[in-house]
Design a protein around this motif. Structure first.
Motif, PDB file in Angstrom:
ATOM      1  N   SER A   6       0.816  -1.219   0.000  1.00 52.03           N
ATOM      2  CA  SER A   6       0.000   0.000   0.000  1.00 52.03           C
ATOM      3  C   SER A   6       0.847   1.265   0.000  1.00 52.03           C
ATOM      4  O   SER A   6       0.402   2.314  -0.473  1.00 52.03           O
ATOM      5  CB  SER A   6      -0.930   0.005   1.214  1.00 52.03           C
ATOM      6  OG  SER A   6      -0.203  -0.202   2.413  1.00 52.03           O
ATOM      7  N   TRP A   7       2.075   1.191   0.505  1.00 54.05           N
ATOM      8  CA  TRP A   7       2.948   2.375   0.488  1.00 54.05           C
ATOM      9  C   TRP A   7       3.295   2.761  -0.943  1.00 54.05           C
ATOM     10  O   TRP A   7       3.417   3.950  -1.266  1.00 54.05           O
ATOM     11  CB  TRP A   7       4.217   2.117   1.290  1.00 54.05           C
ATOM     12  CG  TRP A   7       3.963   2.043   2.768  1.00 54.05           C
ATOM     13  CD1 TRP A   7       3.882   0.915   3.538  1.00 54.05           C
ATOM     14  CD2 TRP A   7       3.738   3.141   3.662  1.00 54.05           C
ATOM     15  NE1 TRP A   7       3.618   1.243   4.840  1.00 54.05           N
ATOM     16  CE2 TRP A   7       3.534   2.606   4.957  1.00 54.05           C
ATOM     17  CE3 TRP A   7       3.685   4.526   3.490  1.00 54.05           C
ATOM     18  CZ2 TRP A   7       3.283   3.401   6.060  1.00 54.05           C
ATOM     19  CZ3 TRP A   7       3.439   5.326   4.600  1.00 54.05           C
ATOM     20  CH2 TRP A   7       3.238   4.769   5.865  1.00 54.05           C
ATOM     21  N   ILE A   8       3.469   1.776  -1.816  1.00 56.27           N
ATOM     22  CA  ILE A   8       3.741   2.078  -3.222  1.00 56.27           C
ATOM     23  C   ILE A   8       2.545   2.788  -3.845  1.00 56.27           C
ATOM     24  O   ILE A   8       2.684   3.813  -4.524  1.00 56.27           O
ATOM     25  CB  ILE A   8       4.066   0.790  -3.999  1.00 56.27           C
ATOM     26  CG1 ILE A   8       5.440   0.256  -3.594  1.00 56.27           C
ATOM     27  CG2 ILE A   8       4.030   1.039  -5.507  1.00 56.27           C
ATOM     28  CD1 ILE A   8       5.856  -0.984  -4.332  1.00 56.27           C
ATOM     29  N   VAL A   9       1.356   2.262  -3.623  1.00 54.41           N
ATOM     30  CA  VAL A   9       0.148   2.853  -4.201  1.00 54.41           C
ATOM     31  C   VAL A   9      -0.053   4.273  -3.681  1.00 54.41           C
ATOM     32  O   VAL A   9      -0.387   5.191  -4.442  1.00 54.41           O
ATOM     33  CB  VAL A   9      -1.080   1.975  -3.886  1.00 54.41           C
ATOM     34  CG1 VAL A   9      -2.347   2.609  -4.431  1.00 54.41           C
ATOM     35  CG2 VAL A   9      -0.904   0.574  -4.453  1.00 54.41           C
ATOM     36  N   VAL A  38      17.881  -2.445  -4.246  1.00 53.76           N
ATOM     37  CA  VAL A  38      18.538  -3.543  -3.522  1.00 53.76           C
ATOM     38  C   VAL A  38      17.595  -4.134  -2.483  1.00 53.76           C
ATOM     39  O   VAL A  38      17.522  -5.359  -2.313  1.00 53.76           O
ATOM     40  CB  VAL A  38      19.847  -3.042  -2.871  1.00 53.76           C
ATOM     41  CG1 VAL A  38      20.426  -4.116  -1.957  1.00 53.76           C
ATOM     42  CG2 VAL A  38      20.867  -2.661  -3.934  1.00 53.76           C
ATOM     43  N   VAL A  39      16.852  -3.292  -1.783  1.00 60.14           N
ATOM     44  CA  VAL A  39      15.905  -3.776  -0.777  1.00 60.14           C
ATOM     45  C   VAL A  39      14.838  -4.653  -1.430  1.00 60.14           C
ATOM     46  O   VAL A  39      14.540  -5.756  -0.944  1.00 60.14           O
ATOM     47  CB  VAL A  39      15.254  -2.589  -0.030  1.00 60.14           C
ATOM     48  CG1 VAL A  39      14.103  -3.091   0.852  1.00 60.14           C
ATOM     49  CG2 VAL A  39      16.282  -1.871   0.829  1.00 60.14           C
ATOM     50  N   VAL A 224       9.501   0.176   4.051  1.00 62.06           N
ATOM     51  CA  VAL A 224       8.525   1.225   3.749  1.00 62.06           C
ATOM     52  C   VAL A 224       9.155   2.317   2.887  1.00 62.06           C
ATOM     53  O   VAL A 224       8.571   2.784   1.902  1.00 62.06           O
ATOM     54  CB  VAL A 224       7.956   1.826   5.048  1.00 62.06           C
ATOM     55  CG1 VAL A 224       7.182   3.102   4.758  1.00 62.06           C
ATOM     56  CG2 VAL A 224       7.062   0.818   5.750  1.00 62.06           C
ATOM     57  N   LEU A 225      10.378   2.740   3.235  1.00 62.46           N
ATOM     58  CA  LEU A 225      11.062   3.773   2.460  1.00 62.46           C
ATOM     59  C   LEU A 225      11.351   3.303   1.041  1.00 62.46           C
ATOM     60  O   LEU A 225      11.222   4.072   0.078  1.00 62.46           O
ATOM     61  CB  LEU A 225      12.360   4.183   3.162  1.00 62.46           C
ATOM     62  CG  LEU A 225      12.196   4.927   4.495  1.00 62.46           C
ATOM     63  CD1 LEU A 225      13.554   5.164   5.146  1.00 62.46           C
ATOM     64  CD2 LEU A 225      11.477   6.257   4.276  1.00 62.46           C
ATOM     65  N   ILE A 230       9.912   3.630  -4.862  1.00 62.09           N
ATOM     66  CA  ILE A 230       9.387   2.988  -6.070  1.00 62.09           C
ATOM     67  C   ILE A 230       8.056   3.621  -6.466  1.00 62.09           C
ATOM     68  O   ILE A 230       7.772   3.817  -7.661  1.00 62.09           O
ATOM     69  CB  ILE A 230       9.219   1.472  -5.845  1.00 62.09           C
ATOM     70  CG1 ILE A 230      10.573   0.825  -5.487  1.00 62.09           C
ATOM     71  CG2 ILE A 230       8.628   0.809  -7.089  1.00 62.09           C
ATOM     72  CD1 ILE A 230      11.648   1.025  -6.513  1.00 62.09           C
ATOM     73  N   GLY A 231       7.225   3.961  -5.496  1.00 59.78           N
ATOM     74  CA  GLY A 231       5.962   4.625  -5.793  1.00 59.78           C
ATOM     75  C   GLY A 231       6.153   5.982  -6.444  1.00 59.78           C
ATOM     76  O   GLY A 231       5.442   6.340  -7.389  1.00 59.78           O
TER      77      GLY A 231
END
Length: 338
Positions: A6-9, A38-39, A224-225, A230-231
């Motif tokens: 959901s963080w990406i969205v 990398v993550v 999360v970061l 990416i988002g």
């Protein structure tokens, strides 16, 4: 809302709205993108070290099927753009090949093709694919709370603001080692998208070497970061100016993207029917683009490793095809005139 990754969205929608309303492009700098890649690579490749030979062999047919369908749909979309006069044959193919938008942009510049057209089409495809992921994930999972073939990763992971101390420190050490190794070797080992592929290779080797599994899966604020970066990449690239510049080609581009998504759905249904893989995992494995976001969704949804295997193989195949496009098209043109 029960949306995986959901963080990406959230960041995609927020920065996408900002890019459109302000007409300003927002692109994360490499100093943020590379660690985030990398993550994502680490959390998605860690399960691969636990696969047995029979499982790997069982992935061959779905992988080949996904590659064939994806390539056929991309070629059809490129032909549509080329015949309409939107771009040259090479630019049209680079714009529609679903595998590494940044890699296709670099190839377009090296081949002296229409970089702006390739960038717009690639990132519009990526944005639309990522934005529709929650809908298709919910639909193909039957509207339930469980996704894919396993348990949702969110159910087992600690809260993002309170990860376990020892696993978090171990994952941080492994992440730093992988990141530094990739930075030191990426100019020697010439792979496309090295911060994804090399990081995956190193994480897989670390898993085989006996590094604890929880150290290979960054959780908490670090994850999360990475999702946030990416988002931003997926949502912040499209501006009104860019869309206006290619307004005459926009209906064709949107039609091509829609055809690619429908092709991925068709491939997912065929894979699920022929191999017994859950439909949601089959779709995440074949979805055309946004590999970092797709892998993040797969991780959060508890999907099977087939998603990572097919997505990585497709990215490699498309980058190789893109690199040899001028040679193939030149050969075809000479053959037609002989």
């Amino acid at each position: 809302m029960g949306v995986p990754a959901s963080w990406i969205v959230a960041f995609l929608v927020s920065f996408g709205a900002y890019a459109i309303l302000s007409d300003r492009q927002t692109t994360p700098p490499p100093t943020l993108m590379q660690p985030a890649q990398v993550v994502i690579a680490m959390v998605c490749v860690a399960p691969l070290s636990q696969l047995d030979g029979a499982t790997v062999v069982g992935y061959i047919v779905p992988t080949v099927l996904a590659l064939v369908v994806t390539l056929a749909v991309c070629a059809a979309a490129a032909f549509l753009l080329y015949r309409s006069g939107a771009a040259s044959a090479v630019s049209s193919l680079l714009a529609t090949l679903a595998g590494g938008a940044s890699g296709m942009t670099v190839l377009a510049a090296e081949l002296k093709e229409d970089v702006r057209f390739v960038v717009l089409t690639q990132y519009l495809r990526m944005s639309l694919v990522v934005l529709t992921l929650p809908v298709f994930v919910h639909f193909f999972a039957g509207g339930g709370d469980e996704f894919g073939g396993g348990t949702s990763a969110d159910g087992d992971a600690p809260a993002w603001w309170d990860p376990g101390l020892h696993p978090a420190l171990g994952a941080l050490v492994i992440w730093a080692a992988v990141w530094v190794t990739v930075r030191l070797t990426r100019r020697v080992v010439t792979l496309p998208v090295p911060y994804l592929l090399l990081a995956m290779l190193l994480t897989w080797v670390a898993g085989l070497a006996g590094v604890p599994d929880q150290w290979l899966r960054p959780e908490g604020l670090v994850l999360v970061l990475a999702y946030a970066v990416i988002g931003v990449q997926a949502g912040g690239t499209l501006t009104v100016s860019a869309l206006r510049q290619f307004s005459h080609s926009l209906p064709l581009i949107l039609s091509a993207v829609a055809a690619m998504i429908l092709g991925a759905i068709l491939a997912a249904v065929l894979i699920a029917y022929s191999s017994g893989i859950p439909l949601i995992d089959a779709y995440l494995a074949t979805v055309p683009g946004g590999i970092y976001a797709v892998l993040a969704f797969a991780h959060d949804a508890g999907s099977e490793p087939i998603v990572t295997v097919v997505q990585v193989m497709r990215t490699l195949a498309m980058l190789v095809i893109g690199a040899y496009l001028p040679t193939v098209i030149g050969w075809w043109g000479r053959r037609r005139h002989t």
